[in-house]
Design a protein around this motif. Structure first.
Motif, PDB file in Angstrom:
ATOM      1  N   HIS A 115       5.846 -10.996 115.955  1.00 21.30           N
ATOM      2  CA  HIS A 115       6.858 -11.303 114.952  1.00 21.30           C
ATOM      3  C   HIS A 115       6.818 -10.259 113.843  1.00 21.30           C
ATOM      4  O   HIS A 115       5.745  -9.828 113.431  1.00 21.30           O
ATOM      5  CB  HIS A 115       6.606 -12.685 114.352  1.00 21.30           C
ATOM      6  CG  HIS A 115       6.564 -13.759 115.388  1.00 21.30           C
ATOM      7  ND1 HIS A 115       7.651 -14.524 115.707  1.00 21.30           N
ATOM      8  CD2 HIS A 115       5.565 -14.162 116.206  1.00 21.30           C
ATOM      9  CE1 HIS A 115       7.327 -15.366 116.670  1.00 21.30           C
ATOM     10  NE2 HIS A 115       6.066 -15.164 116.985  1.00 21.30           N
ATOM     11  N   PHE A 116       7.995  -9.884 113.349  1.00 23.54           N
ATOM     12  CA  PHE A 116       8.093  -8.980 112.209  1.00 23.54           C
ATOM     13  C   PHE A 116       8.158  -9.832 110.956  1.00 23.54           C
ATOM     14  O   PHE A 116       9.110 -10.588 110.753  1.00 23.54           O
ATOM     15  CB  PHE A 116       9.337  -8.093 112.326  1.00 23.54           C
ATOM     16  CG  PHE A 116       9.518  -7.159 111.171  1.00 23.54           C
ATOM     17  CD1 PHE A 116       8.556  -6.207 110.877  1.00 23.54           C
ATOM     18  CD2 PHE A 116      10.644  -7.227 110.372  1.00 23.54           C
ATOM     19  CE1 PHE A 116       8.709  -5.335 109.811  1.00 23.54           C
ATOM     20  CE2 PHE A 116      10.813  -6.361 109.303  1.00 23.54           C
ATOM     21  CZ  PHE A 116       9.845  -5.411 109.032  1.00 23.54           C
ATOM     22  N   THR A 117       7.148  -9.736 110.096  1.00 27.58           N
ATOM     23  CA  THR A 117       7.090 -10.567 108.903  1.00 27.58           C
ATOM     24  C   THR A 117       7.303  -9.765 107.634  1.00 27.58           C
ATOM     25  O   THR A 117       7.724 -10.303 106.629  1.00 27.58           O
ATOM     26  CB  THR A 117       5.726 -11.275 108.797  1.00 27.58           C
ATOM     27  OG1 THR A 117       4.699 -10.295 108.680  1.00 27.58           O
ATOM     28  CG2 THR A 117       5.479 -12.143 110.007  1.00 27.58           C
ATOM     29  N   ASN A 118       6.965  -8.481 107.678  1.00 24.69           N
ATOM     30  CA  ASN A 118       7.084  -7.585 106.526  1.00 24.69           C
ATOM     31  C   ASN A 118       6.399  -8.161 105.285  1.00 24.69           C
ATOM     32  O   ASN A 118       6.907  -8.059 104.168  1.00 24.69           O
ATOM     33  CB  ASN A 118       8.549  -7.253 106.232  1.00 24.69           C
ATOM     34  CG  ASN A 118       8.690  -5.925 105.512  1.00 24.69           C
ATOM     35  OD1 ASN A 118       7.747  -5.134 105.447  1.00 24.69           O
ATOM     36  ND2 ASN A 118       9.854  -5.666 104.970  1.00 24.69           N
ATOM     37  N   ALA A 119       5.249  -8.794 105.493  1.00 24.35           N
ATOM     38  CA  ALA A 119       4.476  -9.356 104.378  1.00 24.35           C
ATOM     39  C   ALA A 119       3.853  -8.226 103.564  1.00 24.35           C
ATOM     40  O   ALA A 119       3.712  -7.100 104.043  1.00 24.35           O
ATOM     41  CB  ALA A 119       3.384 -10.269 104.919  1.00 24.35           C
ATOM     42  N   LYS A 120       3.473  -8.546 102.343  1.00 23.87           N
ATOM     43  CA  LYS A 120       2.841  -7.547 101.477  1.00 23.87           C
ATOM     44  C   LYS A 120       1.389  -7.319 101.834  1.00 23.87           C
ATOM     45  O   LYS A 120       0.814  -6.279 101.533  1.00 23.87           O
ATOM     46  CB  LYS A 120       2.969  -7.983 100.016  1.00 23.87           C
ATOM     47  CG  LYS A 120       4.394  -7.982  99.537  1.00 23.87           C
ATOM     48  CD  LYS A 120       4.500  -8.375  98.092  1.00 23.87           C
ATOM     49  CE  LYS A 120       5.951  -8.364  97.676  1.00 23.87           C
ATOM     50  NZ  LYS A 120       6.416  -9.613  97.160  1.00 23.87           N
ATOM     51  N   SER A 121       0.758  -8.332 102.465  1.00 23.30           N
ATOM     52  CA  SER A 121      -0.648  -8.206 102.842  1.00 23.30           C
ATOM     53  C   SER A 121      -0.997  -9.258 103.885  1.00 23.30           C
ATOM     54  O   SER A 121      -0.254 -10.222 104.086  1.00 23.30           O
ATOM     55  CB  SER A 121      -1.550  -8.400 101.619  1.00 23.30           C
ATOM     56  OG  SER A 121      -1.475  -9.748 101.184  1.00 23.30           O
ATOM     57  N   GLU A 122      -2.131  -9.050 104.518  1.00 24.11           N
ATOM     58  CA  GLU A 122      -2.647 -10.025 105.476  1.00 24.11           C
ATOM     59  C   GLU A 122      -2.887 -11.373 104.795  1.00 24.11           C
ATOM     60  O   GLU A 122      -2.617 -12.434 105.363  1.00 24.11           O
ATOM     61  CB  GLU A 122      -3.958  -9.487 106.059  1.00 24.11           C
ATOM     62  CG  GLU A 122      -4.662 -10.440 106.980  1.00 24.11           C
ATOM     63  CD  GLU A 122      -5.968  -9.842 107.462  1.00 24.11           C
ATOM     64  OE1 GLU A 122      -5.937  -9.158 108.497  1.00 24.11           O
ATOM     65  OE2 GLU A 122      -7.002 -10.067 106.811  1.00 24.11           O
ATOM     66  N   GLU A 123      -3.356 -11.345 103.548  1.00 26.67           N
ATOM     67  CA  GLU A 123      -3.627 -12.588 102.812  1.00 26.67           C
ATOM     68  C   GLU A 123      -2.366 -13.417 102.625  1.00 26.67           C
ATOM     69  O   GLU A 123      -2.402 -14.640 102.669  1.00 26.67           O
ATOM     70  CB  GLU A 123      -4.270 -12.288 101.448  1.00 26.67           C
ATOM     71  CG  GLU A 123      -5.694 -11.784 101.527  1.00 26.67           C
ATOM     72  CD  GLU A 123      -5.809 -10.306 101.904  1.00 26.67           C
ATOM     73  OE1 GLU A 123      -4.835  -9.535 101.702  1.00 26.67           O
ATOM     74  OE2 GLU A 123      -6.861  -9.919 102.435  1.00 26.67           O
ATOM     75  N   GLU A 124      -1.230 -12.749 102.402  1.00 27.54           N
ATOM     76  CA  GLU A 124       0.041 -13.461 102.249  1.00 27.54           C
ATOM     77  C   GLU A 124       0.371 -14.252 103.510  1.00 27.54           C
ATOM     78  O   GLU A 124       0.810 -15.403 103.450  1.00 27.54           O
ATOM     79  CB  GLU A 124       1.159 -12.469 101.932  1.00 27.54           C
ATOM     80  CG  GLU A 124       2.511 -13.114 101.707  1.00 27.54           C
ATOM     81  CD  GLU A 124       3.601 -12.085 101.397  1.00 27.54           C
ATOM     82  OE1 GLU A 124       4.722 -12.291 101.882  1.00 27.54           O
ATOM     83  OE2 GLU A 124       3.324 -11.108 100.684  1.00 27.54           O
TER      84      GLU A 124
END
Length: 131
Positions: free
Chosen positions: A91-100
């Motif tokens: 999945h493409f999530t484009n999160a700012k970090s793994e923690e997010e």
């Protein structure tokens, strides 16, 4: 008599569409696809590799705290590999970090448990098709 178990592996290749590569900036220009190698006889054991347009594997993605639960983040949360209900998806999530990503999965898990939280996250995020 010696018996040898022949290990078979399954390889899934996900090509990253150009529109997503553009969103990723410099990383996206280098990364062309994500390769997942799994062994059917081992639960939640897989290697995830970032591949370039020149057919190089530039790095293996290191395990994340959630890998035992079937969730692996790639490129610091930009992509999430999910193995749940016998299926592996990217999945493409484009999160700012793994923690997010991990925080969001935990929020979804609060009421119904981690497996249901991961399933809910999987339904929410845009899915990339394997080739």
């Amino acid at each position: 008599m010696l018996e040898f178990a022949k290990e078979t592996k399954k390889v899934i290749m996900y090509y990253i569409p150009d529109r997503i590569r553009e969103e990723l900036g410099d990383d996206g220009r280098i990364i062309d696809r994500i390769k997942v190698v799994s062994f059917p006889d081992r639960q939640n054991t897989r290697g995830v590799f970032l591949c370039t347009t020149r057919d190089d594997e530039i790095e293996e993605v290191s395990p994340t705290p959630m890998q035992a639960c079937g969730l692996v983040t790639v490129l610091d949360g930009k992509f999430v590999l999910i193995h749940s209900e016998g299926e592996t998806t990217l999945h493409f999530t484009n999160a700012k970090s793994e923690e997010e990503v991990i925080d969001e999965v935990y929020l979804l898990s609060e009421k119904n448990g981690l497996a249901k939280g991961i399933s809910a996250y999987k339904r929410m995020m845009p899915r990339l098709n394997a080739s």
